[in-house]
Design an enzyme around this catalytic site. Structure first.
Site, PDB file in Angstrom:
ATOM      1  N   GLY A  69       3.626   5.645   4.497  1.00 60.09           N
ATOM      2  CA  GLY A  69       2.720   4.736   3.789  1.00 60.09           C
ATOM      3  C   GLY A  69       1.643   4.090   4.645  1.00 60.09           C
ATOM      4  O   GLY A  69       0.916   3.217   4.164  1.00 60.09           O
ATOM      5  N   GLN A  70       1.497   4.534   5.913  1.00 56.79           N
ATOM      6  CA  GLN A  70       0.434   3.963   6.742  1.00 56.79           C
ATOM      7  C   GLN A  70      -0.914   4.234   6.093  1.00 56.79           C
ATOM      8  O   GLN A  70      -1.093   5.255   5.445  1.00 56.79           O
ATOM      9  CB  GLN A  70       0.433   4.597   8.156  1.00 56.79           C
ATOM     10  CG  GLN A  70       1.581   4.158   9.020  1.00 56.79           C
ATOM     11  CD  GLN A  70       2.779   5.088   8.882  1.00 56.79           C
ATOM     12  OE1 GLN A  70       2.958   5.711   7.840  1.00 56.79           O
ATOM     13  NE2 GLN A  70       3.592   5.163   9.908  1.00 56.79           N
ATOM     14  N   ARG A  71      -1.847   3.343   6.328  1.00 54.75           N
ATOM     15  CA  ARG A  71      -3.144   3.452   5.667  1.00 54.75           C
ATOM     16  C   ARG A  71      -3.754   4.845   5.842  1.00 54.75           C
ATOM     17  O   ARG A  71      -4.298   5.433   4.902  1.00 54.75           O
ATOM     18  CB  ARG A  71      -4.093   2.381   6.218  1.00 54.75           C
ATOM     19  CG  ARG A  71      -5.404   2.297   5.463  1.00 54.75           C
ATOM     20  CD  ARG A  71      -6.248   1.147   5.991  1.00 54.75           C
ATOM     21  NE  ARG A  71      -5.761  -0.151   5.552  1.00 54.75           N
ATOM     22  CZ  ARG A  71      -5.956  -0.653   4.335  1.00 54.75           C
ATOM     23  NH1 ARG A  71      -6.632   0.033   3.440  1.00 54.75           N
ATOM     24  NH2 ARG A  71      -5.482  -1.833   4.009  1.00 54.75           N
ATOM     25  N   THR A  72      -3.650   5.390   7.044  1.00 51.51           N
ATOM     26  CA  THR A  72      -4.266   6.700   7.303  1.00 51.51           C
ATOM     27  C   THR A  72      -3.557   7.830   6.552  1.00 51.51           C
ATOM     28  O   THR A  72      -4.124   8.894   6.361  1.00 51.51           O
ATOM     29  CB  THR A  72      -4.216   7.032   8.810  1.00 51.51           C
ATOM     30  OG1 THR A  72      -2.862   6.825   9.247  1.00 51.51           O
ATOM     31  CG2 THR A  72      -5.169   6.170   9.611  1.00 51.51           C
ATOM     32  N   LEU A  73      -2.317   7.586   6.137  1.00 53.12           N
ATOM     33  CA  LEU A  73      -1.563   8.646   5.443  1.00 53.12           C
ATOM     34  C   LEU A  73      -1.712   8.567   3.927  1.00 53.12           C
ATOM     35  O   LEU A  73      -1.407   9.524   3.217  1.00 53.12           O
ATOM     36  CB  LEU A  73      -0.067   8.545   5.792  1.00 53.12           C
ATOM     37  CG  LEU A  73       0.321   8.745   7.260  1.00 53.12           C
ATOM     38  CD1 LEU A  73       1.826   8.560   7.441  1.00 53.12           C
ATOM     39  CD2 LEU A  73      -0.089  10.136   7.736  1.00 53.12           C
TER      40      LEU A  73
END
Ligand code: G3D
Ligand code: MG
Length: 188
Positions: A69-73
Site C-alpha cells: 500500500g505504499q504510495r508508489t505502489l
C-alpha cells in the site's frame, strides 16, 4: 440454461472467493492475514509486491491477495481488480495524520467499474493501541455512510490480540456468498 446460470453453478461448485486486502501501508494487512492463518506475527516486513494466501474458511476457499500500500505502489492496485468478490480495506486506527489520505484512496477505489458489486469490509485495526480511533470515528473520518455503491460494514479489530478478525471475515464471506450463490434472481 443461460450463460450466467452456468457461471453461477460452476462457482457454486468451487465455492471460491477472491478477496483483495488493500489500504495504506503499515495498516496491518499482512499481520492480520498471518494472525488469521496462525502464523508468527513477530516479524512482518513491508509488502513490496503482493502475497497470495489461500485457505478454507467455513466451507469456502478464499484466495486472498495482500497488495503493498505504499504510495508508489498504489497505481498498481488496478492490476488486481479483475473478478474481485470483496475488498477488505484495512485502516491503522492510530494513524490520525493519514486519515484523509485513507479516505481519498478508498473513495477513489470504489469508483472502479471492475470493483462494482464487490462487498466492502473495513477493518479498523490496531484497537489495542491506546488512543486509537473507534470504529464510529473511523466510519465518520472515512465517510462510510456516504458509500451507496457497495455493501459495507466496519469492524474494530486488532491483529495483535485477534479481536474480531474472524467475525469480520465471517461477515464478508456471508455477504459474498449471499450475492453469488443464494441471490434470488433467476437468470435461467
Ligand atoms: P501492511 O501490510 O498493511 O503494510 P503490516 O502492515 O502488517 O506490515 O504491519 C505494519 C506494522 O503494524 C507492523 O509493525 C505490525 O506489527 C503492526 N501492527 C499490525 N497490526 C497491528 C495491531 O493490530 N496492533 C498493533 N499494535 N500493531 C499492529 P512493525 O513494527 O513491524 O512496523
Ligand atoms: Mg503488507
Amino acid at each position: 440454461m443461460g450463460l450466467l446460470t452456468i457461471i453461477r453453478k460452476s462457482r457454486q461448485k468451487e465455492r471460491e472467493m477472491r478477496i483483495l486486502f488493500l489500504g495504506l501501508d503499515n495498516a496491518g494487512k499482512t499481520t492480520i492475514l498471518k494472525k488469521i492463518n496462525g502464523e508468527d506475527i513477530s516479524s512482518v516486513s513491508p509488502t513490496l509486491g503482493f502475497n497470495i494466501k489461500t485457505f478454507i474458511h467455513r466451507k469456502y476457499t478464499l484466495n486472498i491477495w495482500d497488495v503493498g500500500g505504499q504510495r508508489t505502489l498504489r497505481p498498481y492496485w488496478r492490476n488486481y481488480f479483475e473478478q474481485t468478490d470483496a475488498i477488505v480495506w484495512v485502516v491503522d486506527s492510530g494513524d490520525r495524520m493519514r486519515m484523509r489520505d485513507c479516505r481519498e484512496e478508498l473513495h477513489n477505489l470504489l469508483l472502479e467499474d471492475r470493483l462494482s458489486g464487490a462487498s466492502l469490509l473495513v477493518l479498523a485495526n490496531k484497537q489495542d493501541i491506546n488512543g486509537s480511533l473507534s470504529d464510529l470515528e473511523i466510519s465518520e473520518a472515512l465517510d462510510l455512510p456516504g458509500i451507496k455503491s457497495h455493501n459495507w460494514k466496519i469492524w474494530p479489530c486488532s491483529a495483535v490480540t485477534g479481536l474480531n478478525l474472524i467475525q469480520g471475515l465471517d461477515w464478508v464471506v456471508e455477504d459474498v456468498a449471499h450475492r453469488l450463490y443464494y441471490s434470488s434472481t433467476n437468470y435461467s
